[in-house]
Design a protein around this motif. Structure first.
Motif, PDB file in Angstrom:
ATOM      1  N   ARG A 170      -2.892  -4.393  13.245  1.00  5.11           N
ATOM      2  CA  ARG A 170      -2.531  -3.408  12.387  1.00  5.11           C
ATOM      3  C   ARG A 170      -0.574  -2.957  11.753  1.00  5.11           C
ATOM      4  NH1 ARG A 170      -6.256  -1.783   8.807  1.00  5.11           N
ATOM      5  NH2 ARG A 170      -8.969  -2.132   8.978  1.00  5.11           N
ATOM      6  N   GLU A 171      -0.751  -2.034  13.182  1.00  5.07           N
ATOM      7  CA  GLU A 171       0.220  -1.402  13.275  1.00  5.07           C
ATOM      8  C   GLU A 171       1.794  -3.116  12.405  1.00  5.07           C
ATOM      9  OE1 GLU A 171       2.393   1.636  16.411  1.00  5.07           O
ATOM     10  OE2 GLU A 171       1.852  -0.029  17.155  1.00  5.07           O
ATOM     11  N   GLY A 172       1.855  -4.121  13.051  1.00  6.82           N
ATOM     12  CA  GLY A 172       2.751  -4.949  12.670  1.00  6.82           C
ATOM     13  C   GLY A 172       2.759  -5.667  11.721  1.00  6.82           C
ATOM     14  N   TYR A 173       1.253  -5.863  11.492  1.00  8.50           N
ATOM     15  CA  TYR A 173       1.440  -6.283  10.133  1.00  8.50           C
ATOM     16  C   TYR A 173       1.330  -5.121   9.136  1.00  8.50           C
ATOM     17  CZ  TYR A 173      -1.164 -10.709  10.618  1.00  8.50           C
ATOM     18  OH  TYR A 173      -1.750 -11.463  11.164  1.00  8.50           O
ATOM     19  N   ARG A 174       1.633  -3.259   9.353  1.00 11.97           N
ATOM     20  CA  ARG A 174       2.388  -2.651   8.174  1.00 11.97           C
ATOM     21  C   ARG A 174       3.325  -2.721   8.125  1.00 11.97           C
ATOM     22  NH1 ARG A 174      -0.170   1.311  11.096  1.00 11.97           N
ATOM     23  NH2 ARG A 174      -2.036   0.644   9.777  1.00 11.97           N
ATOM     24  N   LYS A 212       6.176  -3.527   5.032  1.00  9.47           N
ATOM     25  CA  LYS A 212       6.680  -1.906   4.220  1.00  9.47           C
ATOM     26  C   LYS A 212       8.489  -2.985   4.428  1.00  9.47           C
ATOM     27  CE  LYS A 212       8.431   2.826   5.792  1.00  9.47           C
ATOM     28  NZ  LYS A 212       9.967   2.725   6.267  1.00  9.47           N
ATOM     29  N   ALA A 213       8.626  -3.314   5.391  1.00  8.61           N
ATOM     30  CA  ALA A 213      10.231  -4.438   4.565  1.00  8.61           C
ATOM     31  C   ALA A 213      10.392  -4.745   3.830  1.00  8.61           C
ATOM     32  CB  ALA A 213      10.669  -4.883   6.528  1.00  8.61           C
ATOM     33  N   ILE A 214       8.795  -5.874   3.697  1.00  6.22           N
ATOM     34  CA  ILE A 214       9.329  -6.848   2.092  1.00  6.22           C
ATOM     35  C   ILE A 214       8.811  -5.828   1.395  1.00  6.22           C
ATOM     36  CG2 ILE A 214       7.228  -8.603   1.670  1.00  6.22           C
ATOM     37  CD1 ILE A 214       6.828  -9.829   3.737  1.00  6.22           C
ATOM     38  N   LEU A 215       8.060  -4.797   1.099  1.00 11.97           N
ATOM     39  CA  LEU A 215       7.940  -4.303   0.130  1.00 11.97           C
ATOM     40  C   LEU A 215       9.125  -3.381  -0.207  1.00 11.97           C
ATOM     41  CD1 LEU A 215       3.950  -2.964   0.900  1.00 11.97           C
ATOM     42  CD2 LEU A 215       4.964  -4.803  -1.633  1.00 11.97           C
ATOM     43  N   GLU A 216       9.782  -3.136   0.772  1.00 12.24           N
ATOM     44  CA  GLU A 216      11.019  -2.388   0.287  1.00 12.24           C
ATOM     45  C   GLU A 216      12.183  -3.648   0.012  1.00 12.24           C
ATOM     46  OE1 GLU A 216      10.369   1.170   3.336  1.00 12.24           O
ATOM     47  OE2 GLU A 216      12.023  -0.323   3.812  1.00 12.24           O
ATOM     48  N   THR A 217      12.599  -4.436   0.406  1.00 11.17           N
ATOM     49  CA  THR A 217      13.304  -5.688   0.141  1.00 11.17           C
ATOM     50  C   THR A 217      12.540  -6.092  -1.478  1.00 11.17           C
ATOM     51  OG1 THR A 217      13.329  -6.189   2.557  1.00 11.17           O
ATOM     52  CG2 THR A 217      14.063  -7.477   0.837  1.00 11.17           C
ATOM     53  N   ALA A 218      11.411  -6.400  -1.481  1.00 11.92           N
ATOM     54  CA  ALA A 218      10.908  -6.293  -2.566  1.00 11.92           C
ATOM     55  C   ALA A 218      11.605  -6.201  -3.666  1.00 11.92           C
ATOM     56  CB  ALA A 218      10.096  -6.650  -2.859  1.00 11.92           C
ATOM     57  N   VAL A 278      -1.152  -8.659   2.815  1.00 14.51           N
ATOM     58  CA  VAL A 278      -0.089  -7.459   2.870  1.00 14.51           C
ATOM     59  C   VAL A 278      -0.325  -6.583   1.307  1.00 14.51           C
ATOM     60  CG1 VAL A 278       2.347  -7.056   1.384  1.00 14.51           C
ATOM     61  CG2 VAL A 278       2.148  -9.315   2.269  1.00 14.51           C
ATOM     62  N   LEU A 279      -0.991  -6.891   1.261  1.00 13.27           N
ATOM     63  CA  LEU A 279      -1.606  -5.008  -0.088  1.00 13.27           C
ATOM     64  C   LEU A 279      -2.631  -4.330   0.267  1.00 13.27           C
ATOM     65  CD1 LEU A 279      -2.260  -7.335  -3.294  1.00 13.27           C
ATOM     66  CD2 LEU A 279       0.092  -5.962  -3.014  1.00 13.27           C
ATOM     67  N   PRO A 280      -3.181  -4.559   1.756  1.00 14.96           N
ATOM     68  CA  PRO A 280      -4.262  -3.890   1.955  1.00 14.96           C
ATOM     69  C   PRO A 280      -2.718  -3.126   2.689  1.00 14.96           C
ATOM     70  CG  PRO A 280      -5.064  -5.788   2.833  1.00 14.96           C
ATOM     71  CD  PRO A 280      -4.022  -6.274   1.752  1.00 14.96           C
ATOM     72  N   PHE A 281      -1.729  -3.339   3.418  1.00  9.83           N
ATOM     73  CA  PHE A 281      -1.023  -2.448   4.171  1.00  9.83           C
ATOM     74  C   PHE A 281       0.018  -1.547   3.074  1.00  9.83           C
ATOM     75  CE2 PHE A 281      -2.559  -6.160   6.683  1.00  9.83           C
ATOM     76  CZ  PHE A 281      -3.116  -4.908   7.786  1.00  9.83           C
ATOM     77  N   ALA A 282       0.332  -2.849   1.923  1.00 11.22           N
ATOM     78  CA  ALA A 282       1.190  -1.906   0.445  1.00 11.22           C
ATOM     79  C   ALA A 282      -0.633  -0.180   0.303  1.00 11.22           C
ATOM     80  CB  ALA A 282       1.040  -2.815  -0.384  1.00 11.22           C
ATOM     81  N   GLN A 283      -1.311  -0.622   0.589  1.00 11.96           N
ATOM     82  CA  GLN A 283      -2.455   0.391  -0.146  1.00 11.96           C
ATOM     83  C   GLN A 283      -1.995   1.551   0.850  1.00 11.96           C
ATOM     84  OE1 GLN A 283      -6.261  -1.290  -0.372  1.00 11.96           O
ATOM     85  NE2 GLN A 283      -5.515  -1.751  -2.554  1.00 11.96           N
ATOM     86  N   GLU A 284      -1.955   1.405   1.895  1.00 15.87           N
ATOM     87  CA  GLU A 284      -2.133   1.975   2.904  1.00 15.87           C
ATOM     88  C   GLU A 284      -0.567   2.877   2.960  1.00 15.87           C
ATOM     89  OE1 GLU A 284      -4.858   0.139   6.776  1.00 15.87           O
ATOM     90  OE2 GLU A 284      -3.073   0.508   7.106  1.00 15.87           O
ATOM     91  N   LEU A 285       0.488   2.473   2.921  1.00 15.29           N
ATOM     92  CA  LEU A 285       1.493   2.828   3.049  1.00 15.29           C
ATOM     93  C   LEU A 285       1.819   3.647   1.517  1.00 15.29           C
ATOM     94  CD1 LEU A 285       3.585  -0.515   4.052  1.00 15.29           C
ATOM     95  CD2 LEU A 285       3.580   1.982   5.182  1.00 15.29           C
ATOM     96  N   GLY A 286       1.004   3.714   0.593  1.00 14.52           N
ATOM     97  CA  GLY A 286       0.750   4.681  -0.804  1.00 14.52           C
ATOM     98  C   GLY A 286       1.693   3.723  -2.202  1.00 14.52           C
ATOM     99  N   TYR A 287       1.617   2.620  -1.838  1.00 16.29           N
ATOM    100  CA  TYR A 287       1.924   1.846  -2.603  1.00 16.29           C
ATOM    101  C   TYR A 287       0.796   2.710  -3.790  1.00 16.29           C
ATOM    102  CZ  TYR A 287       6.040   0.007  -0.976  1.00 16.29           C
ATOM    103  OH  TYR A 287       8.044  -0.245  -0.223  1.00 16.29           O
ATOM    104  N   ASP A 288       0.975   1.536  -5.373  1.00 16.74           N
ATOM    105  CA  ASP A 288      -0.013   1.609  -6.430  1.00 16.74           C
ATOM    106  C   ASP A 288      -0.857   0.504  -6.410  1.00 16.74           C
ATOM    107  OD1 ASP A 288      -1.595   2.877  -8.024  1.00 16.74           O
ATOM    108  OD2 ASP A 288       0.034   2.486  -9.965  1.00 16.74           O
ATOM    109  N   VAL A 289      -1.459   0.567  -5.096  1.00 16.20           N
ATOM    110  CA  VAL A 289      -2.260  -1.328  -5.953  1.00 16.20           C
ATOM    111  C   VAL A 289      -3.729  -1.264  -5.884  1.00 16.20           C
ATOM    112  CG1 VAL A 289      -2.696  -3.542  -4.713  1.00 16.20           C
ATOM    113  CG2 VAL A 289      -0.422  -2.134  -4.122  1.00 16.20           C
TER     114      VAL A 289
END
Ligand SMILES: Cc1ncc(COP(=O)(O)O)c(C=O)c1O
Length: 464
Positions: free
Chosen positions: A319-323, A327-333, A229-240
């Motif tokens: 990568r696309e599917g995991y991302r 995204k949905a998980i991070l937004e819900t969280a 999850v976190l590698p994609f959170a980084q790609e999505l711009g989250y502060d990880v």
């Protein structure tokens, strides 16, 4: 959850039937049990455990599993497919963890049976590597208090002294100075989590990496939960913050295929910066009368099905599917965390990612669990301090679940305030709060009783 059908169909029979039963009948019985259980988590109200929750994905994995389920990957001469699947699962995980940043050693990996499997293999590798290269015979290992109990288990199994570092109660991150002060000439490695199970927070891996390099010890990053999850959170711009092989000093990383890798249960990947670590834990018995024996890890025979399913999940999602899932998980969280923050009586611990925990100074937080349980919510209970834990998975990303959480939490806070004012104690505290008072005789008896409840009982019962 409250009206879960614990009926006779779950009675535990304790004899091998003399006569076999028709396949159709057996499958019908299995189907009936699965159909009774699935609705408990399909609501999206269960923390963690069902990471994907998509029955079409499970069917796809089941088919992949079924094609190779009967194959024993120990016998590589007759299953070149396993070599392809395992090699590619490892390579894809190395890619995800930025192994391209490693220039001076050969990064490698292995596929294990789960998070615990990866962690104990890492410990074994560090112990054997340190024995061989540093002559260490009385090894010790340092984990933050928040490090998963699999590290305690591995140290217990392999005769490694475990040193447990305190955490900052505000950030929940490890006290790096404590770690520095407790590394000695027998320390084989230290660890940090990305993220930890309890609070969903990430330890300061770059600082731990510096320390590991300065002191010449290994650094394992437990990405069992966050690795996919976190590698994609980084790609999505989250502060990880960085936690992978781009951080100098990180020598191994675990990432669970069977959690947010959305594979079937029984699969995790363990990666090493340097082949010498992994190779240190191989087992050989060349002189055995049964033939020269060797296995890549602790297990002997392993099913090709699990490796095929892990591979299938990774290449199907890409990568696309995991991302998209991340995204949905991070937004819900984030929505769920905002619901918690809207109550001044509740406090979130640290700066969490997609898993989070909350507690209260106003009332016993298990009153909140008590109020939400009949509505189908199943949280994980924590202790020291008492807190409620929610690992957000795909089932929570269904429309309406985060909103239901917010509404049910509003009611639960009111309920908790009333119960606290009346001086009542929560019903579920004994279990949600874990085992009180450390390993007292009472606690040991509780655990033995619980294990009997799981393993020896004749009649399956609802959860305690
Ligand atoms: C951070 C972390 N590490 C390790 C593990 C252990 O994984 P497993 O239960 O697959 O052995 C878990 C399980 O939740 C975890 O959250």
């Amino acid at each position: 959850m409250s009206d879960f059908p614990y009926t006779d169909r779950f009675t535990v029979n304790r004899t091998l039937p003399e006569q076999g039963r028709p396949r159709d009948e057996v499958l019908a019985e299995l189907r009936e049990m699965a159909e009774a259980e699935d609705p408990t988590w399909e609501t999206g109200k269960v923390s963690g455990t069902m990471y994907c929750g998509d029955h079409e994905h499970y069917q796809f994995l089941d088919e992949a599993f079924g094609l190779f389920a009967h194959v024993n990957v120990l016998q590589r001469d007759i299953c070149p497919s396993a070599t392809k699947f395992e090699g590619e699962v490892i390579a894809m995980a190395l890619d995800l963890m930025h192994a391209e940043a490693i220039t001076d050693t050969e990064p490698v990996g292995m596929v294990t049976t789960g998070g615990t499997g990866s962690i104990i293999h890492a410990l074994l590798a560090y112990r054997e590597h340190a024995a061989k290269h540093r002559g260490i015979t009385r090894p010790n290992f340092i984990k933050p208090e928040t490090g998963h109990p699999a590290f305690d288990k591995g140290c217990h199994l392999f005769g490694i002294e475990l040193r447990t570092a305190p955490i900052d109660p505000q950030t929940t991150q490890v006290d790096v100075d404590w770690v520095a002060n407790n590394i000695d000439e027998n320390t084989i490695a230290i660890m940090g989590s990305a993220c930890n199970y309890g609070y969903g927070t990430v330890d300061p891996i770059p600082e731990l990496g510096q320390l590991a390099l300065q002191r010449g010890v290994g650094l394992h990053v437990d990405g069992c939960l966050g690795g996919f999850v976190l590698p994609f959170a980084q790609e999505l711009g989250y502060d990880v913050p960085l936690f992978d092989f781009r951080v100098p000093g990180v020598t191994s990383i675990s990432a669970d295929n069977h959690k947010y890798g959305y594979a079937l249960k029984g699969s995790s990947t363990l990666l090493f910066r340097d082949k010498a670590y992994r190779n240190a834990q191989y087992f050989y018995l060349p002189e055995w009368s049964g033939g020269k024996y060797h296995s890549p890890g602790i297990e002997g025979s392993r099913s090709g099905g699990l490796i095929a399913a892990a591979w299938a999940s990774m290449v199907q999602l890409g990568r696309e599917g995991y991302r998209a899932y991340a995204k949905a998980i991070l937004e819900t969280a984030s929505t769920m965390q905002n619901a918690v923050r809207s109550h001044p009586e509740l406090m979130i611990l640290g700066s969490p990612t997609f898993c989070f925990s909350f507690r209260s100074d106003e009332f016993d937080i298990y009153h909140v669990a008590d109020a939400m349980k009949p509505k189908g919510w199943r949280f994980n209970g924590q202790q020291y301090p008492n807190a409620i834990h929610m690992a957000v998975t795909r089932p929570q990303t269904q429309p309406g679940v985060a909103e239901a959480f917010a509404a049910d939490l509003d009611d639960a806070v009111e309920y908790a305030k009333k119960k606290a004012a009346a001086g009542e104690t929560p019903v579920s505290a004994a279990v949600y709060g874990g085992v009180p008072g450390g390993m007292t005789d009472e606690a040991a008896q509780f655990i033995e009783g619980f294990m009997e409840h799981i393993l020896d009982t004749q009649q399956s019962l609802p959860p305690l």
